[in-house]
Design an enzyme around this catalytic site. Structure first.
Site, mmCIF file in Angstrom:
data_model
loop_
_atom_site.group_PDB
_atom_site.id
_atom_site.type_symbol
_atom_site.label_atom_id
_atom_site.label_comp_id
_atom_site.label_asym_id
_atom_site.label_seq_id
_atom_site.Cartn_x
_atom_site.Cartn_y
_atom_site.Cartn_z
ATOM 1 N N HIS A 1 0.823 -1.215 0.000
ATOM 2 C CA HIS A 1 0.000 0.000 0.000
ATOM 3 C C HIS A 1 0.855 1.262 0.000
ATOM 4 O O HIS A 1 0.371 2.342 0.333
ATOM 5 C CB HIS A 1 -0.906 0.014 1.228
ATOM 6 C CG HIS A 1 -1.738 -1.216 1.388
ATOM 7 N ND1 HIS A 1 -2.631 -1.627 0.430
ATOM 8 C CD2 HIS A 1 -1.784 -2.138 2.387
ATOM 9 C CE1 HIS A 1 -3.210 -2.742 0.838
ATOM 10 N NE2 HIS A 1 -2.712 -3.081 2.011
ATOM 11 N N HIS B 1 -7.054 -4.426 -0.947
ATOM 12 C CA HIS B 1 -6.378 -5.704 -1.174
ATOM 13 C C HIS B 1 -6.904 -6.380 -2.440
ATOM 14 O O HIS B 1 -6.663 -7.561 -2.657
ATOM 15 C CB HIS B 1 -6.572 -6.643 0.014
ATOM 16 C CG HIS B 1 -6.091 -6.073 1.308
ATOM 17 N ND1 HIS B 1 -6.936 -5.443 2.192
ATOM 18 C CD2 HIS B 1 -4.848 -6.027 1.857
ATOM 19 C CE1 HIS B 1 -6.243 -5.033 3.246
ATOM 20 N NE2 HIS B 1 -4.981 -5.365 3.060
#
Length: 354
Positions: free
Chosen positions: A56, A218
């Protein structure tokens, strides 16, 4: 699949070494793995840490520095860090005034950070927690019970980091974090999936005329597959969802330092409405050109103005990504004068610097 990697099992270590080498103000710790400010612990302030699975970037390690986090705990790609990582990082940044753990609402993160919270308390460290759950797309997902913590976490880290620097105590920071989270709303969409290196293929497949609406960070699915026509239409839909799904009540577990236990409290989100001032973030989830992100912001600004919402501050760029996902998210955080003062204060981190 072509990736700029050597082996799947060495990705995280090599990338963390490169990251810290590029930013000498940070220190990489091993066994267990975590990153802190080189000058941690900083005397006179509460320590702030956050963490989660890697993939991320720049969240969270890119937000370590003056005015934001004191440490971050990276797990393997899309995998929660372990309690011993969280524990060691928290110990390293505690100057004696305690540690605030910022937790994105994903099941693994919550379980491991809560375990670390209990261990820290038993070891004599004052500790408090703030859970972020800004994603309005879903109530439950493959990764969590309740709404997910996504890009709004970055804004909360910035605001709490400045409050910690000015000397706010642990309880005040926890209360401020919960207030900010209850005014923060995000929604994401994907035109194409990310590719997790260990899997070697995209996490889902979309037709040329489809988007994944309400996607998670995700690559997990959102509300539904929707037909894609143009930018204005999809951004209008995203804005509508932010407005329509803003009201939300949920039970949250709050750490009680006096009783060393978790108290369950029902807490409500404050929906966006006409007259609000907001910080608006258009976040690239991975591989969307910056020019297209500004196109998204253009339509978002129009929608806010038409609905009586004033954009007081804005961020456009890559802040909370999902590897190479072709997608964007929008975050709107309702603010007051005090919040804007915190936002405008200087910050010096690898990813945010003003």
């Amino acid at each position: 699949m072509k990736k700029l990697i050597n082996r799947v099992d060495t990705i995280l270590d090599e990338q963390l070494q490169g990251f810290v080498a590029a930013h000498p103000g940070l220190t990489l710790h091993r066994d267990p793995t975590y990153i802190t400010r080189a000058d941690a612990p900083v005397a006179g302030k509460v320590g702030l840490i956050c963490g989660g699975g890697s993939g991320h970037e720049p969240m969270h390690s890119g937000y370590i520095g003056d005015g934001m986090l004191d440490g971050a705990v990276p797990g393997e790609i899309f995998t929660s860090p372990t309690p011993d990582q969280v524990l060691a990082c928290a110990e390293a940044v505690d100057s004696g005034r305690g540690v605030l753990l910022i937790i994105k609402n994903y099941t693994g993160d919550v379980l491991n950070f809560e375990t670390a919270t209990e261990l820290l308390h038993d070891m004599g460290h004052p500790v408090a927690v703030v859970l972020t759950d800004d994603d309005v797309a879903v109530k439950d997902s493959l990764y969590t019970a309740g709404r997910r913590g996504v890009a709004g976490t970055v804004l909360i880290e910035k605001l709490l980091g400045v409050a910690a620097r000015r000397g706010d105590d642990l309880d005040s920071l926890a209360a401020l974090g919960r207030k900010l989270n209850n005014h923060c709303h995000s929604i994401g969409i994907a035109l194409g999936a990310c590719t997790v290196p260990a899997a070697g293929k995209p996490s889902f497949t979309l037709a040329d005329n489809e988007i994944e609406y309400g996607v998670g960070i995700h690559g997990e699915p959102g509300i539904e597959r929707r037909p894609y026509t143009d930018l204005d239409t999809v951004v209008g839909q995203m804005f509508g969802t932010l407005i329509e799904h803003g009201a939300y009540s949920r039970p949250l577990r709050q750490w009680n330092r006096d009783t060393a236990s978790w108290d369950e409290e029902t807490v409500a989100k404050t929906p966006l409405q006409a007259g609000d001032r907001v910080i608006a973030m258009v976040n690239n989830l991975g591989s969307v050109p910056l020019s297209e992100c500004y196109g998204v912001y253009h339509r978002l600004a129009q929608a806010c103005a038409a609905n009586g919402i004033t954009i007081a501050r804005s961020l456009v760029g890559s802040y909370c990504t999902s590897l190479d996902m072709q997608g964007v998210s929008i975050t709107l955080l309702a603010v007051d004068d005090d919040t804007l003062a915190l936002y405008d204060a200087p910050v010096h981190t690898p990813a945010l610097n003003w």
